[in-house]
Write an enzyme that holds these catalytic residues in place. Structure first.
Site, PDB file in Angstrom:
ATOM      1  N   CYS A 194      98.399   1.524   2.211  1.00 41.83           N
ATOM      2  CA  CYS A 194      97.765   1.880   0.944  1.00 41.83           C
ATOM      3  C   CYS A 194      98.752   2.604   0.051  1.00 41.83           C
ATOM      4  O   CYS A 194      98.621   2.610  -1.160  1.00 41.83           O
ATOM      5  CB  CYS A 194      96.538   2.734   1.193  1.00 41.83           C
ATOM      6  SG  CYS A 194      96.875   4.148   2.227  1.00 41.83           S
TER       7      CYS A 194
ATOM      8  N   GLU B 254      88.366   6.311   0.856  1.00 42.05           N
ATOM      9  CA  GLU B 254      89.835   6.249   0.745  1.00 42.05           C
ATOM     10  C   GLU B 254      90.198   4.790   0.531  1.00 42.05           C
ATOM     11  O   GLU B 254      90.087   3.979   1.456  1.00 42.05           O
ATOM     12  CB  GLU B 254      90.484   6.792   2.022  1.00 42.05           C
ATOM     13  CG  GLU B 254      90.142   8.243   2.316  1.00 42.05           C
ATOM     14  CD  GLU B 254      90.634   9.209   1.261  1.00 42.05           C
ATOM     15  OE1 GLU B 254      91.566   8.870   0.504  1.00 42.05           O
ATOM     16  OE2 GLU B 254      90.069  10.309   1.170  1.00 42.05           O
TER      17      GLU B 254
ATOM     18  N   GLY C 192      89.403   1.548   3.182  1.00 45.96           N
ATOM     19  CA  GLY C 192      89.568   0.111   3.012  1.00 45.96           C
ATOM     20  C   GLY C 192      89.733  -0.229   1.549  1.00 45.96           C
ATOM     21  O   GLY C 192      90.183   0.602   0.751  1.00 45.96           O
TER      22      GLY C 192
HETATM   23  P1  NAD Z   1      88.574  -4.207   3.740  1.00 45.71           P
HETATM   24  O1  NAD Z   1      87.847  -3.354   2.772  1.00 45.71           O
HETATM   25  O2  NAD Z   1      88.424  -5.668   3.633  1.00 45.71           O
HETATM   26  O3  NAD Z   1      88.170  -3.841   5.253  1.00 45.71           O
HETATM   27  C1  NAD Z   1      88.227  -2.523   5.741  1.00 45.71           C
HETATM   28  C2  NAD Z   1      87.088  -2.313   6.730  1.00 45.71           C
HETATM   29  O4  NAD Z   1      85.856  -2.545   6.066  1.00 45.71           O
HETATM   30  C3  NAD Z   1      87.115  -3.266   7.931  1.00 45.71           C
HETATM   31  O5  NAD Z   1      86.650  -2.573   9.055  1.00 45.71           O
HETATM   32  C4  NAD Z   1      86.107  -4.338   7.542  1.00 45.71           C
HETATM   33  O6  NAD Z   1      85.481  -4.945   8.654  1.00 45.71           O
HETATM   34  C5  NAD Z   1      85.099  -3.532   6.743  1.00 45.71           C
HETATM   35  N1  NAD Z   1      84.377  -4.291   5.720  1.00 45.71           N
HETATM   36  C6  NAD Z   1      84.807  -5.361   5.011  1.00 45.71           C
HETATM   37  N2  NAD Z   1      83.849  -5.761   4.148  1.00 45.71           N
HETATM   38  C7  NAD Z   1      82.796  -4.924   4.314  1.00 45.71           C
HETATM   39  C8  NAD Z   1      81.521  -4.805   3.711  1.00 45.71           C
HETATM   40  N3  NAD Z   1      81.115  -5.645   2.749  1.00 45.71           N
HETATM   41  N4  NAD Z   1      80.703  -3.810   4.101  1.00 45.71           N
HETATM   42  C9  NAD Z   1      81.106  -2.934   5.062  1.00 45.71           C
HETATM   43  N5  NAD Z   1      82.294  -3.017   5.691  1.00 45.71           N
HETATM   44  C10 NAD Z   1      83.135  -3.984   5.316  1.00 45.71           C
HETATM   45  O7  NAD Z   1      90.097  -3.750   3.666  1.00 45.71           O
HETATM   46  P2  NAD Z   1      91.358  -4.466   4.320  1.00 45.71           P
HETATM   47  O8  NAD Z   1      91.794  -5.554   3.391  1.00 45.71           O
HETATM   48  O9  NAD Z   1      91.106  -4.800   5.731  1.00 45.71           O
HETATM   49  O10 NAD Z   1      92.404  -3.264   4.307  1.00 45.71           O
HETATM   50  C11 NAD Z   1      93.307  -3.064   3.300  1.00 45.71           C
HETATM   51  C12 NAD Z   1      92.778  -2.163   2.198  1.00 45.71           C
HETATM   52  O11 NAD Z   1      92.551  -0.854   2.722  1.00 45.71           O
HETATM   53  C13 NAD Z   1      93.798  -1.984   1.096  1.00 45.71           C
HETATM   54  O12 NAD Z   1      93.145  -1.972  -0.151  1.00 45.71           O
HETATM   55  C14 NAD Z   1      94.415  -0.633   1.404  1.00 45.71           C
HETATM   56  O13 NAD Z   1      95.021   0.000   0.303  1.00 45.71           O
HETATM   57  C15 NAD Z   1      93.211   0.115   1.908  1.00 45.71           C
HETATM   58  N6  NAD Z   1      93.598   1.284   2.703  1.00 45.71           N
HETATM   59  C16 NAD Z   1      93.406   2.522   2.144  1.00 45.71           C
HETATM   60  C17 NAD Z   1      93.826   3.652   2.835  1.00 45.71           C
HETATM   61  C18 NAD Z   1      93.644   5.030   2.224  1.00 45.71           C
HETATM   62  O14 NAD Z   1      93.699   6.007   2.954  1.00 45.71           O
HETATM   63  N7  NAD Z   1      93.433   5.148   0.922  1.00 45.71           N
HETATM   64  C19 NAD Z   1      94.421   3.528   4.100  1.00 45.71           C
HETATM   65  C20 NAD Z   1      94.572   2.258   4.634  1.00 45.71           C
HETATM   66  C21 NAD Z   1      94.162   1.135   3.929  1.00 45.71           C
END
Ligand code: NAD
Length: 519
Positions: free
Chosen positions: A285, A251, A229
């Site tokens: 990502c 990641e 995330g």
């Molecule tokens: P996000 O961090 O907001 O959410 C991702 C997950 O984390 C969701 O399941 C969400 O419910 C949970 N989450 C959110 N806040 C949280 C907290 N405070 N504590 C615990 N869990 C929490 O990310 P997003 O905006 O939904 O997704 C996009 C991001 O993910 C982008 O930055 C993207 O680059 C990244 N991403 C990285 C990869 C990789 O492999 N490097 C792959 C896909 C997406």
């Protein structure tokens, strides 16, 4: 409306609070109602996983591999329906959705046979009658939280290696793709996982199930955390894991450079840049963040690129043919994307294309269907410079910056001038330039004459700097994330013999002076 439940210890469990999942391309189409698991339910899930670990962790790895093979075949059987559901819920095109699902199948087939390896080593001892061996051991209960842009591939990169190595799991899927995650979980169960090995808890992120699952590290209920995330959430997880002396898998985000040098095949480079920038609406990502262009081809590339941008087709990827990208995954991502227009203007970047949300009043020629049904963004192109906020920050939407440089050295410096280091690409036919880029780029992944996106189940995936903490997914490299090394000394000498102290180090003989031969 279809109701969905958590899966805890093999049972379907309701929660008192719920949320809805909708078709990202048509927000009036509700897919189902999902529970928001509370903290006690998370504790139950962790305890079920702990109990299941005692059995699953001792199950012979080749037998665990058979289960993983069954899972791969179940996903392959359901590939088309799962891809349709994924595309409807999350909004990527069907071609991409099929790729997302295929990645999980490939991951299963790779790790099925890993169950027959999981090699340790036999190591020579410095003592006589003593054998040294190493074993990979499972870590225990793994908490997993994932993003919704790859609802099948990314969870499979964590769940399948964690399972083959004997761990048990509590997984909180993204609130953006819960139905796809539920379907995926049922196929995982179908493969033959005993109850409690995979527990699935639904909910939101901050101040909800995601954050509460992370907090359970402090209660000693988890032995490992794996997260995909945003970088900001990843940092918080890293801090909590750190104080519990755990090494999490993180990641995170990216701001990936795609360099085009003066000698590149421009047609190929424009196609790669267009896909890297706008494929999945820039919500990968590994999407390109900055296209770094060598000065002599800057104007020509810009014209060719803008022509292709104007010809993009956008719309509901299931209802409309030939769509390059669909809607925003959710309203939050749309709002963040919209904000970046202010950042660009404030920094003096030049807007070459893009009008924000596509609406009836702000149409885009290539849009098909009714734009009011969801959040669709117009393809946005800026002329930007190093140091600007839009150059530095992940935008996660259909936006790209063109940045002019002069020569390979400035191209590499510019590519490295962001706080992220996930993927990277260079278009050139000069072997020396390609080599220099490969050698000096600060990134976990590099493509030469291909886009910044893409992964294969047997190659390491992950980043450095703000993109992660150095752990890797996929291939043999991911095994280190879900196992610890156990070194065993087996002494059959029948006496106390101490390494270093009782070792029979050889005595060298008298020194031989080579120069004596020439005197
Ligand atoms: P996000 O961090 O907001 O959410 C991702 C997950 O984390 C969701 O399941 C969400 O419910 C949970 N989450 C959110 N806040 C949280 C907290 N405070 N504590 C615990 N869990 C929490 O990310 P997003 O905006 O939904 O997704 C996009 C991001 O993910 C982008 O930055 C993207 O680059 C990244 N991403 C990285 C990869 C990789 O492999 N490097 C792959 C896909 C997406």
């Amino acid at each position: 409306m279809k109701q969905f439940f958590n899966i805890i210890n093999g049972k379907e469990v309701k929660s008192s609070k719920t949320f809805l999942s909708r078709n990202s391309s048509n927000l009036s189409d509700v897919i189902g109602e999902f529970p928001i698991a509370d903290k006690d339910q998370l504790r139950d899930a962790c305890r079920a996983a702990r109990a299941a670990f005692t059995v699953w962790g001792k199950t012979p790895a080749p037998i665990r591999g058979e289960v993983i093979g069954n899972i791969g075949r179940a996903i392959a059987r359901e590939k088309e329906t799962l891809s349709q559901l994924l595309s409807r819920e999350m909004g990527k095109t069907l071609k991409e959705a099929r790729g997302d699902v295929q990645e999980a199948i490939d991951t299963c087939y790779f790790f099925q046979s890993e169950g027959r390896r999981l090699y340790g080593q036999t190591v020579p001892s410095e003592m006589r009658n003593k054998e040294l061996t190493t074993y990979r051991r499972p870590i225990g209960v793994v908490g997993i939280v994932t993003a919704g842009n790859f609802p099948v591939a990314v969870p499979s990169w964590k769940i399948i290696p964690a399972l083959i190595t004997g761990n048990t799991i509590v997984w909180k899927p993204s609130e953006d793709s819960p139905a796809t995650s539920y379907a995926f979980s049922k196929l995982l169960e179908e493969g033959g996982l005993p109850d409690g090995v995979l527990n699935v808890v639904f909910g939101l992120g901050a101040d909800s199930t995601g954050a509460e699952l992370v907090e359970l590290m402090d209660e000693g209920l988890l032995n490992k955390f794996a997260f995909t995330g945003s970088t900001s959430v990843g940092r918080k997880i890293g801090e909590i894991a750190g104080r519990n002396l755990m090494h999490p898998t993180l990641e995170l985000g990216g701001k990936n450079p795609l360099v085009v040098m003066r000698d590149a095949d421009l047609e190929n480079a424009v196609s790669g840049a267009l896909w890297a920038s706008f494929g999945t609406g820039g919500q990968r990502c590994t999407s390109a963040g900055n296209i770094i262009l060598d000065a002599p081809i800057y104007e020509e590339f810009k014209q060719m690129f803008l022509e292709r941008v104007k010809a993009i087709t956008i719309g509901d990827p299931i209802e409309q043919d030939g769509v390059l990208y669909g809607p925003f995954i959710n309203e939050r991502m749309y709002n963040t994307w919209l904000e970046h227009y202010d950042w660009g203007k404030a920094d003096g970047a030049v807007l070459l294309h893009g009008t924000g949300r596509i609406t009836k009043d702000a149409p885009f020629a290539g849009f098909k269907g009714d734009p009011s049904l969801a959040f669709f963004g117009s393809p946005t192109v800026w002329e930007a410079k190093r140091g600007m906020k839009i150059f530095q920050t992940e935008v996660f939407g259909p936006t790209i910056n063109l940045v002019k440089v002069d020569g390979i050295e400035e191209a590499i410096e510019t590519a490295n001038a962001v706080d992220f280091g996930l993927s990277s690409a260079i278009y050139t036919n000069d072997r020396q330039w390609a080599h220099s880029f490969k050698d000096a780029i600060q990134a976990g992944m590099t493509s030469i004459n291909n886009s910044t996106t893409g992964a294969e189940a047997h190659m390491p995936f992950g980043g450095i700097k703000g993109s992660g903490n150095g752990t890797r997914e996929s291939g043999i490299w991911v095994l280190d994330g879900y196992t610890y090394w156990h070194g065993v000394n087996d002494d059959v000498s029948g006496k106390l013999q101490l390494a270093q102290m009782d070792t029979e180090y050889p005595h060298a003989r008298a020194a031989f002076d080579v120069s004596s031969l020439t005197k």
